[in-house]
Structures are given as structure tokens and as C-alpha cells.
Design a protein around this motif. Structure first.
Motif, PDB file in Angstrom:
ATOM      1  N   PRO A   4      53.773  25.226  54.579  1.00 12.63           N
ATOM      2  CA  PRO A   4      53.601  26.053  52.956  1.00 12.63           C
ATOM      3  C   PRO A   4      51.639  25.428  52.664  1.00 12.63           C
ATOM      4  N   VAL A   5      52.137  24.236  53.308  1.00 14.97           N
ATOM      5  CA  VAL A   5      50.238  23.224  52.981  1.00 14.97           C
ATOM      6  C   VAL A   5      49.501  24.311  53.871  1.00 14.97           C
ATOM      7  N   ALA A   6      50.321  24.763  55.602  1.00 11.71           N
ATOM      8  CA  ALA A   6      49.399  26.262  55.961  1.00 11.71           C
ATOM      9  C   ALA A   6      48.374  26.674  55.720  1.00 11.71           C
ATOM     10  N   THR A   7      49.696  28.112  54.447  1.00 10.22           N
ATOM     11  CA  THR A   7      49.562  28.682  53.966  1.00 10.22           C
ATOM     12  C   THR A   7      48.857  28.910  52.723  1.00 10.22           C
ATOM     13  N   ALA A   8      48.482  27.687  51.585  1.00 10.19           N
ATOM     14  CA  ALA A   8      48.014  27.572  51.090  1.00 10.19           C
ATOM     15  C   ALA A   8      46.441  26.861  51.338  1.00 10.19           C
ATOM     16  N   LEU A   9      46.021  26.503  52.752  1.00  5.38           N
ATOM     17  CA  LEU A   9      44.482  26.114  52.656  1.00  5.38           C
ATOM     18  C   LEU A   9      44.178  27.735  53.519  1.00  5.38           C
ATOM     19  N   GLN A  10      44.868  28.211  54.364  1.00  3.50           N
ATOM     20  CA  GLN A  10      44.529  29.663  54.047  1.00  3.50           C
ATOM     21  C   GLN A  10      44.077  30.543  53.370  1.00  3.50           C
ATOM     22  N   TRP A  11      45.252  30.525  52.476  1.00  4.02           N
ATOM     23  CA  TRP A  11      44.565  30.669  51.150  1.00  4.02           C
ATOM     24  C   TRP A  11      43.358  30.337  50.987  1.00  4.02           C
ATOM     25  N   SER A  12      42.925  29.092  50.444  1.00  9.32           N
ATOM     26  CA  SER A  12      42.251  28.380  49.427  1.00  9.32           C
ATOM     27  C   SER A  12      40.521  28.627  50.165  1.00  9.32           C
ATOM     28  N   ILE A  40      49.278  18.403  58.960  1.00 10.81           N
ATOM     29  CA  ILE A  40      50.044  18.128  59.271  1.00 10.81           C
ATOM     30  C   ILE A  40      49.549  16.587  59.312  1.00 10.81           C
ATOM     31  N   PHE A  41      48.262  16.794  59.607  1.00  8.39           N
ATOM     32  CA  PHE A  41      47.225  15.627  59.637  1.00  8.39           C
ATOM     33  C   PHE A  41      47.076  15.450  57.698  1.00  8.39           C
ATOM     34  N   LEU A  42      46.890  16.182  57.321  1.00 10.95           N
ATOM     35  CA  LEU A  42      46.459  16.145  55.916  1.00 10.95           C
ATOM     36  C   LEU A  42      47.826  15.267  55.128  1.00 10.95           C
ATOM     37  N   VAL A  43      49.109  16.460  55.283  1.00 13.55           N
ATOM     38  CA  VAL A  43      50.524  15.614  54.290  1.00 13.55           C
ATOM     39  C   VAL A  43      50.104  14.267  55.304  1.00 13.55           C
ATOM     40  N   ALA A  44      49.925  13.699  56.410  1.00 12.44           N
ATOM     41  CA  ALA A  44      49.795  12.585  56.721  1.00 12.44           C
ATOM     42  C   ALA A  44      49.022  11.076  55.943  1.00 12.44           C
ATOM     43  N   THR A  45      47.734  11.645  55.923  1.00 11.11           N
ATOM     44  CA  THR A  45      46.855  11.204  55.030  1.00 11.11           C
ATOM     45  C   THR A  45      47.359  10.727  54.263  1.00 11.11           C
ATOM     46  N   ILE A  46      47.341  12.149  53.173  1.00 10.67           N
ATOM     47  CA  ILE A  46      47.739  11.387  51.893  1.00 10.67           C
ATOM     48  C   ILE A  46      48.767  10.463  51.927  1.00 10.67           C
ATOM     49  N   CYS A  47      50.460  10.899  52.157  1.00 10.02           N
ATOM     50  CA  CYS A  47      51.088   9.606  52.532  1.00 10.02           C
ATOM     51  C   CYS A  47      51.299   8.125  53.149  1.00 10.02           C
ATOM     52  N   ALA A  48      50.176   8.324  53.986  1.00 12.01           N
ATOM     53  CA  ALA A  48      49.383   7.067  53.886  1.00 12.01           C
ATOM     54  C   ALA A  48      48.806   6.272  53.220  1.00 12.01           C
ATOM     55  N   SER A  49      47.860   7.063  52.854  1.00 14.12           N
ATOM     56  CA  SER A  49      47.201   6.261  51.299  1.00 14.12           C
ATOM     57  C   SER A  49      47.569   5.870  50.308  1.00 14.12           C
ATOM     58  N   LEU A  50      48.462   6.662  50.178  1.00 12.21           N
ATOM     59  CA  LEU A  50      49.085   6.831  48.586  1.00 12.21           C
ATOM     60  C   LEU A  50      50.542   6.056  48.515  1.00 12.21           C
ATOM     61  N   LEU A  65      48.238  21.986  62.483  1.00  7.48           N
ATOM     62  CA  LEU A  65      47.965  20.937  63.021  1.00  7.48           C
ATOM     63  C   LEU A  65      46.997  20.218  62.131  1.00  7.48           C
ATOM     64  N   LEU A  66      45.938  20.751  61.176  1.00  3.93           N
ATOM     65  CA  LEU A  66      45.213  20.377  60.052  1.00  3.93           C
ATOM     66  C   LEU A  66      46.262  19.939  59.153  1.00  3.93           C
TER      67      LEU A  66
END
Length: 314
Positions: free
Chosen positions: A259-267, A165-175, A162-163
């Protein structure tokens, strides 16, 4: 498994007129199957079963709480000026400002998307602007929508997804707002929530079309987009492009959330593991140093004691 059980209950709950909510659907279906010869006992059983089995949408509630906290912090410094406006101009003007405008306060300046800052390489506004809304009306509308669709997504996919999805949507809206260039600053919370609701709608249409009345989901998405577009027309800092970008981001998040969730977990996990490793090294080093000091103290004590005994003999 819990999600599947909840989804299987939806037709019975819909027949009872329950709202399209996983918890309410489960409670309604359980109540329908209960023995109503003792309504109080049946209600108590349903309440106990719900308290025992209901997962808690922590990330959804944290996002909603953060958005309302930001709203309060935005308007807190403006309360004296707002009260003065109400006294001098009228209640209608003050109410309109609170409902449709956003104040230019330090919190807003710190979190908003600033086009000049993005040009200088400061990209944090692409994410933090997802917590900002243009007024009380947009904040209430979008947090209600996020509470609804976010609960479903968090139960079905997990909090990290969920986090993401929120990040992807926020970045796309901002861009999208940056590309459109309608204004130098932007508040992209509406676009972010529209994106999350778009993801929920697409996933529901793919996996739950036989379980949910999809026309209601599509109607809710259309209403949410239309109302936010109307607010975007009234407030350039919201903008048409931000809402469209949020819809596109929500569609992309169906594929990118994993993929973003995996990257978040690793980061998150790698720095934590590295920090724990460094602390363990420091702890072992301190323990070794303390042992060496104690051993040295024992050796010195024995040497001094032997020296004193030798002097006494002499």
C-alpha cells in the motif's frame, strides 16, 4: 523470472562456497556448469552473461550513496577541529570520535529527529533521520547490510517497494525513539536499516527457506541488531528504542510495503501528470495567442495596404 532463475541456482552456488548474493550465486552456478577446458573463455562467458542479465539495484545504491554523502557533509566542517584534537589529545581520541560520535553540524541539525520540532508539528525529521548514523562504524556496518538485503529486495519486489520498506522502518524507528523519550534528538539510520534487514529475513524465511541456509540469515540479523544495540548503549541519540522500533517497522513493512508503494507511485505520478497538463494548457494557450497575434498582424497589414492604395487613388 530472473529472480526465480537466480534462486534456483543458489544450491549449486552454496556448494561452491559462494556468498549469499544473487549476482555472485548466479555467476558461481554458471561457472560450475561451464566447460573449464578453457578457463579464460569460461570466465569471459560468465562475465558477459552477468553484464547482460544482471539487473541494477538503483534504489539500493542511491540510498547507500546518500548515506555516505550525508556522512561526508556532516564531518567536512569538523575536519579542522578534528585535526586539532588529534594533535593535542592523540590519534586514539580523534579516531574514537569519528568511529562512534556524530558532529553537531548544520547538516546534522537539518536532518536529525528533533523532539521539540515534532511537538511543534515539523515531522520531516521522522524520515530524514533515517540517513544519519552515529559515527563511521555504524555507517559502514549499516550501509553494508543495506547493500546486501536491499539488493535482494529490489530484485524480488522492485525499487519502489524497497523504498516503501525503508520509509516504514524509518518512521517506526523514529516514533519508537520519540515515545521512549531518551534524548531530545535522534539519528535513526541504524533502526531503519535493521528494519529493512528484518523484512528481508521474514520474506526469505517464508519463500526461500528451501533455497537459502536460513541460519546464516538469522545470524546476520542477530549480529546486526546486537551491534546496533551496543552502539545505542554508547550513544543516546541512537538509543535502544530506535533499534526495536526498526525491527517492528520491518515486520510491519511485510504487509504495509505494498500500500505504501502504491501511495508513493500515486503521490509522484499525480503531481507529474498535473504539471504536464498545466504545461500543455499553457503551451496551447501560448500557441493560440501567437496565432491570434499573427492573424491580427495580417489583418492590420491588409487594412493599411488597402488604405494606402485608396489614398493614392484620391
Amino acid at each position: 523470472a530472473q529472480t526465480d532463475q537466480v534462486i534456483d541456482m543458489l544450491p549449486d552456488a552454496a556448494a561452491l562456497g559462494a556468498e549469499a548474493s544473487p549476482y555472485k550465486a548466479a555467476v558461481a552456478a554458471a561457472a560450475a556448469a561451464a566447460d573449464f577446458t578453457d578457463p579464460a573463455a569460461a570466465a569471459a562467458r560468465v562475465k558477459d552473461d552477468r553484464a547482460a542479465d544482471e539487473p541494477y539495484p538503483a534504489i539500493t545504491n542511491m540510498l547507500v550513496l546518500a548515506m555516505w554523502a550525508v556522512f561526508v557533509l556532516q564531518w567536512w566542517p569538523m575536519l579542522p577541529e578534528l585535526w586539532l584534537t588529534v594533535r593535542e589529545v592523540g590519534v586514539l581520541q580523534g579516531l574514537t570520535a569519528v568511529l562512534l560520535a556524530y558532529p553537531d553540524t548544520p547538516v546534522t541539525q537539518a536532518l536529525q529527529l528533533d523532539f521539540s520540532a515534532v511537538q511543534n508539528g515539523h515531522l520531516t525529521g521522522l524520515i530524514t533521520s533515517g540517513l544519519l548514523y552515529s559515527g563511521l562504524a555504524a555507517t559502514w556496518l549499516c550501509t553494508r547490510a543495506l547493500q546486501s538485503c536491499g539488493t535482494w529486495l529490489e530484485i524480488g519486489l522492485g525499487g519502489v517497494q524497497l523504498l516503501s520498506i525503508f520509509l516504514v522502518a524509518t518512521i517506526c524507528a523514529s516514533l519508537a525513539h520519540v515515545i521512549a523519550g531518551r534524548s531530545m534528538v535522534a539519528v535513526c539510520g541504524s533502526g531503519a536499516v535493521v528494519g529493512v534487514f528484518t523484512t528481508w529475513t521474514l520474506l526469505a524465511g517464508r519463500f526461500l527457506k528451501h533455497k537459502l541456509p536460513m541460519w546464516t540469515v538469522y545470524f546476520q540479523l542477530g549480529s546486526l541488531v546486537a551491534l546496533n544495540l551496543l552502539l545505542g548503549l554508547l550513544q543516546p541519540a541512537v538509543g535502544f528504542a530506535s533499534i526495536v522500533g526498526g525491527v517492528i517497522g520491518g515486520a510491519l513493512a511485510v504487509r504495509l510495503a505494498g500500500p505504501v508503494a502504491t501511495a508513493l507511485q500515486w503521490s509522484i505520478s499525480l503531481p507529474v501528470l498535473a504539471t504536464l497538463f498545466v504545461f500543455r494548457l499553457l503551451f496551447d494557450a501560448a500557441k493560440g495567442l501567437l496565432a491570434a497575434v499573427l492573424m491580427g498582424a495580417v489583418v492590420v497589414s491588409q487594412f493599411v495596404s488597402g488604405l494606402v492604395q485608396t489614398v493614392r487613388r484620391v
